[in-house]
Write a protein that holds these residues in place. Structure first.
Motif, short mmCIF file in Angstrom:
data_model
loop_
_atom_site.label_atom_id
_atom_site.label_comp_id
_atom_site.label_asym_id
_atom_site.label_seq_id
_atom_site.Cartn_x
_atom_site.Cartn_y
_atom_site.Cartn_z
N GLY A 14 8.02 -1.78 5.40
CA GLY A 14 6.66 -2.23 5.67
C GLY A 14 6.52 -3.73 5.54
O GLY A 14 5.52 -4.23 5.03
N GLY A 17 3.25 -5.91 7.37
CA GLY A 17 1.84 -5.87 6.97
C GLY A 17 1.44 -7.15 6.27
O GLY A 17 2.24 -8.08 6.10
N GLY A 42 10.71 -3.15 9.81
CA GLY A 42 9.54 -3.07 10.68
C GLY A 42 9.94 -2.24 11.89
O GLY A 42 11.07 -1.77 11.99
N ALA A 69 4.95 -0.08 3.01
CA ALA A 69 4.36 0.63 4.14
C ALA A 69 3.28 1.58 3.66
O ALA A 69 3.48 2.33 2.70
CB ALA A 69 5.44 1.40 4.90
N LEU A 85 4.95 8.67 4.45
CA LEU A 85 5.79 7.48 4.41
C LEU A 85 6.59 7.41 3.11
O LEU A 85 7.77 7.04 3.11
CB LEU A 85 4.93 6.22 4.57
CG LEU A 85 4.21 6.07 5.92
CD1 LEU A 85 3.19 4.93 5.86
CD2 LEU A 85 5.21 5.84 7.04
#
Length: 282
Positions: A14, A17, A42, A69, A85
């Motif tokens: 993640g 973000g 990613g 994430a 996730l």
């Protein structure tokens, strides 16, 4: 893809973000060496993976896994992806023998609790908090299911991260309207600076004995008006509605016992760390 020989840090899931971008900025600027050596995930990146699909082979063996994430808004069925996730990250770690796995939960699991919130407590008051608490439950369940192959896993109940939260987003967008309570002050919140967060994460990744859940914040609760003043933001008061929450404070005793002394959160320090990680005022 050929991995850089310098990449011996953690796998960060993640990484694209808001929090991931802030941490990567610190890493690329040399403020977080372990992050500079990390494998950043990613849909495109050092490690490209749609986490709803089987994980591809890793180009190298990372030193631990950090799961940034997650889904922060939307209806409950979308927020439920936080558990999916987390499960995907644990299964990847089990497959490749990685660990520990640090998963970002949230102080939202404490809802409207007053006083220093401790890890043994949880009383979420909104859908996001309930989704994060469910994620924690799923992590414990998955660790049990994986048995001897399970990685060490710790869900971090993360405070507001300076530069990445709603207040800093509002400052970056323009003028802020802040609730003022009858006592004359605004909301006070638990915070951690992004550089402090990066350094704490690095310490936890090298810790053998981690609890299933752990608060992650700098000690104290910071007045939001102090943050606005320290940042030089444009803002004004409004009377606080009855539903407004005066304070969120996390008990950081367990964190300090593991990671050592952590600096008390101050408005100037948090704003400085936010700027270091790329945040800018409108």
């Amino acid at each position: 893809m050929t991995a850089s020989p310098l990449q011996t840090g953690p796998l960060i899931l993640g990484g694209t973000g808001r929090l991931g971008r802030a941490l990567r900025k610190l890493a690329l600027d040399g403020h977080w060496p372990e992050g500079r050596a990390a494998l950043w995930h990613g849909r495109r990146g050092d490690y490209a993976w749609d986490m709803h699909k089987p994980a591809p082979s890793l180009p190298e063996r990372p030193e631990g896994v950090v799961v940034l994430a997650g889904v922060t808004s939307g209806p409950p069925e979308e927020l439920a992806a936080n558990a999916d996730l987390a499960r995907a990250a644990l299964r990847l770690a089990a497959r490749d023998g990685l660990g520990p796995v640090l998963l970002m939960s949230s102080a939202a699991v404490y809802g409207r609790a007053e006083g220093p919130c401790r890890e043994a407590e949880a009383s979420p008051a909104n859908a996001y908090g309930r989704a994060k608490l469910e994620m924690e439950r799923v992590v414990a369940e998955e660790v049990d299911r994986l048995g001897i192959e399970a990685p060490r896993a710790c869900c971090l109940r993360l405070a507001n991260v300076a530069g990445c939260d709603q207040l800093f987003g509002a400052m970056a967008a323009g003028q802020v309207t802040l609730d003022r309570f009858a006592e004359g002050h605004g909301p006070r919140r638990a915070y951690v600076g992004p550089l402090s967060l990066a350094r704490i994460v690095s310490t936890l990744l090298s810790t053998e004995d981690l609890p299933p859940v752990l608060n992650l914040a700098q000690p104290g609760a910071v007045p939001m008006e102090a943050l606005l003043e320290a940042a030089g933001a444009r803002w004004h008061w409004r009377p606080a509605p009855e539903t407004a929450l005066p304070e969120t404070r996390l008990d950081t005793a367990q964190l300090a016992a593991i990671a050592g002394p952590i600096a008390i959160a101050t408005a100037p320090g948090l704003v400085a760390e936010a700027r270091l990680a790329g945040w800018r005022l409108a």
